[in-house]
Design a protein around this motif. Structure first.
Motif, short mmCIF file in Angstrom:
data_model
loop_
_atom_site.label_atom_id
_atom_site.label_comp_id
_atom_site.label_asym_id
_atom_site.label_seq_id
_atom_site.Cartn_x
_atom_site.Cartn_y
_atom_site.Cartn_z
N GLY A 63 -48.68 -22.56 59.91
CA GLY A 63 -47.50 -23.06 60.65
C GLY A 63 -47.23 -22.59 61.83
O GLY A 63 -48.16 -21.83 62.38
N THR A 64 -46.55 -22.58 62.91
CA THR A 64 -46.73 -22.64 64.05
C THR A 64 -46.70 -20.94 64.54
O THR A 64 -47.15 -20.69 65.28
CB THR A 64 -45.70 -23.11 65.10
N ALA A 65 -45.89 -20.30 63.61
CA ALA A 65 -45.92 -18.70 64.55
C ALA A 65 -47.82 -18.20 64.26
O ALA A 65 -48.00 -17.58 64.15
CB ALA A 65 -44.74 -17.92 63.53
N ALA B 63 -50.46 -16.10 65.80
CA ALA B 63 -51.43 -14.88 65.83
C ALA B 63 -52.86 -15.04 65.47
O ALA B 63 -53.53 -14.43 65.92
CB ALA B 63 -50.13 -14.48 64.56
N HIS B 64 -52.91 -16.52 64.78
CA HIS B 64 -54.32 -16.61 64.74
C HIS B 64 -55.02 -16.94 65.75
O HIS B 64 -56.57 -16.09 66.13
CB HIS B 64 -54.35 -17.13 63.90
N LEU B 65 -54.20 -17.54 67.09
CA LEU B 65 -54.75 -17.76 68.33
C LEU B 65 -55.37 -16.74 69.16
O LEU B 65 -56.68 -16.17 69.10
CB LEU B 65 -54.53 -18.74 69.38
N VAL B 66 -54.16 -15.98 68.60
CA VAL B 66 -54.19 -14.26 69.69
C VAL B 66 -55.41 -13.41 68.77
O VAL B 66 -56.09 -12.78 70.28
CB VAL B 66 -53.00 -13.52 69.93
N ASP C 69 -44.14 -18.18 73.57
CA ASP C 69 -44.19 -17.49 74.26
C ASP C 69 -44.84 -17.17 73.73
O ASP C 69 -45.14 -15.41 73.45
CB ASP C 69 -42.56 -16.56 74.46
N GLU C 70 -46.02 -16.70 74.29
CA GLU C 70 -47.41 -16.47 74.79
C GLU C 70 -48.63 -16.65 75.60
O GLU C 70 -49.07 -17.59 75.32
CB GLU C 70 -48.48 -16.39 73.37
N SER D 83 -53.11 -21.36 76.43
CA SER D 83 -52.83 -22.75 76.73
C SER D 83 -51.64 -23.73 75.82
O SER D 83 -53.02 -24.25 74.56
CB SER D 83 -53.36 -23.40 77.33
N ILE D 84 -51.00 -24.39 76.65
CA ILE D 84 -50.35 -25.44 75.56
C ILE D 84 -50.24 -26.68 76.22
O ILE D 84 -49.93 -26.94 77.29
CB ILE D 84 -48.72 -25.05 75.42
#
Length: 311
Positions: free
Chosen positions: A132-134, A138-141, A155-156, A160-161
């Motif tokens: 999911g998006t959330a 978290a996994h990207l961070v 909101d992180e 980049s989006i």
């Protein structure tokens, strides 16, 4: 091409061993003969052994030279492979990418992107996890995935989006219902229709968009079920149990008995987007993003050709 000084000595030695003649070896290496002879002496001093019997014509390898020759060739081969791998990785042609994606992306544009990427970069391994998006944020961070296919807003600040495609909500109706004959459906027509919702716990962004759609049009249709599985939702719709409101990408599942119909009027706008760590300058990531951007228009063209009602 860069070559370590010690590897260069091995290359000189292998060339002399193959030519059995310092003059021919020097010509092949494009250097003068005296410097070549000096480099072979340097190698012999480093090893503490004689590699070449210079008293014979043509020159012969000593036992130590014969032992070194095969290993030297192998070392040069491995070194060249290592250098080539480094150059290919720097150009994005070698590596491993871990991708996170919403189910709508998995069932929609992502196969197009991955297929195009495999054609262009066949030696880059792609690993896919449905998230999911959330979870993707978290996994990207946490550096657990490299690229995400998600829906904003996000909101992180470290990410980049980039918008990839619009993937609007569509009404999914049983093909035997009167609404199935409509080319487009105004959300107001859903006001008194039984609705099968994709459960919030399974698809938070879609759930939020459907609720926002109802709010925008000031309707409160009856909810007959909240279901976590997309195939079960489509089965219930096909049975006539109710109408679903889903991202258009799920039309690719080709479920018999249902019809996807575009919605008319104000809709929540939450396009499918790419996300990555801004600080991640990996060539493999940059190349993947470029391929994704280039492959997406073809997905949309094919979608319109296969499903004219979406045009």
């Amino acid at each position: 091409m860069y070559m370590d000084p010690e590897l260069r000595l091995l290359r000189y030695f292998v060339t002399v061993a193959e030519e059995r003649h310092f003059g021919r070896a020097a010509a092949r290496l494009h250097i003068a003969q005296p410097p070549l002879s000096q480099q072979i002496h340097k190698l012999e001093r480093q090893l503490g052994v004689d590699l070449i019997d210079r008293s014979r014509r043509p020159i012969e390898l000593t036992d130590a030279g014969k032992a070194l020759l095969d290993e030297a060739r192998l070392a040069l081969t491995h070194a060249e492979r290592a250098f080539a791998a480094a150059r290919r990785a720097a150009a994005g042609h070698l590596g491993h990418l871990h991708i996170g994606a919403l189910q709508a992306a998995v069932d929609g544009v992502l196969p197009y992107v991955m297929r195009a990427h495999r054609r262009a970069y066949p030696d880059v391994q792609l690993e896919l996890t449905e998230l999911g998006t959330a979870e993707q944020v978290a996994h990207l961070v946490e550096h657990r995935i490299d690229v995400g296919f998600l829906r904003g807003p996000v909101d992180e600040p470290s990410l980049s989006i980039q918008t990839l495609i619009d993937d609007p909500l569509a009404a999914v109706v049983c093909d035997e219902e009167p609404l199935a004959d409509h080319e487009r459906i105004t959300p107001a027509l859903l006001a008194h229709q039984p609705i099968v919702l994709w459960a919030r716990a399974a698809a938070a962004t879609t759930y939020a968009d459907v609720v926002e759609l109802f709010r925008l049009h000031d309707i409160e249709p009856p909810i007959v079920a909240e279901v976590p599985n997309i195939q079960t939702i489509l089965a219930l719709v096909a049975s006539g149990a109710g109408i679903a409101v889903l991202p258009t990408s799920f039309i690719n599942l080709n479920r018999k008995g249902v019809r996807f119909i575009p919605l008319h009027g104000p809709l929540p706008f939450r396009p499918l987007a790419l996300a990555w760590r801004t600080a991640n300058q990996s060539p493999s990531v940059r190349c993947f993003l470029d391929v994704a951007t280039q492959a997406s228009p073809q997905y949309l063209r094919d979608l319109g050709e296969h499903y004219p009602q979406l045009a």
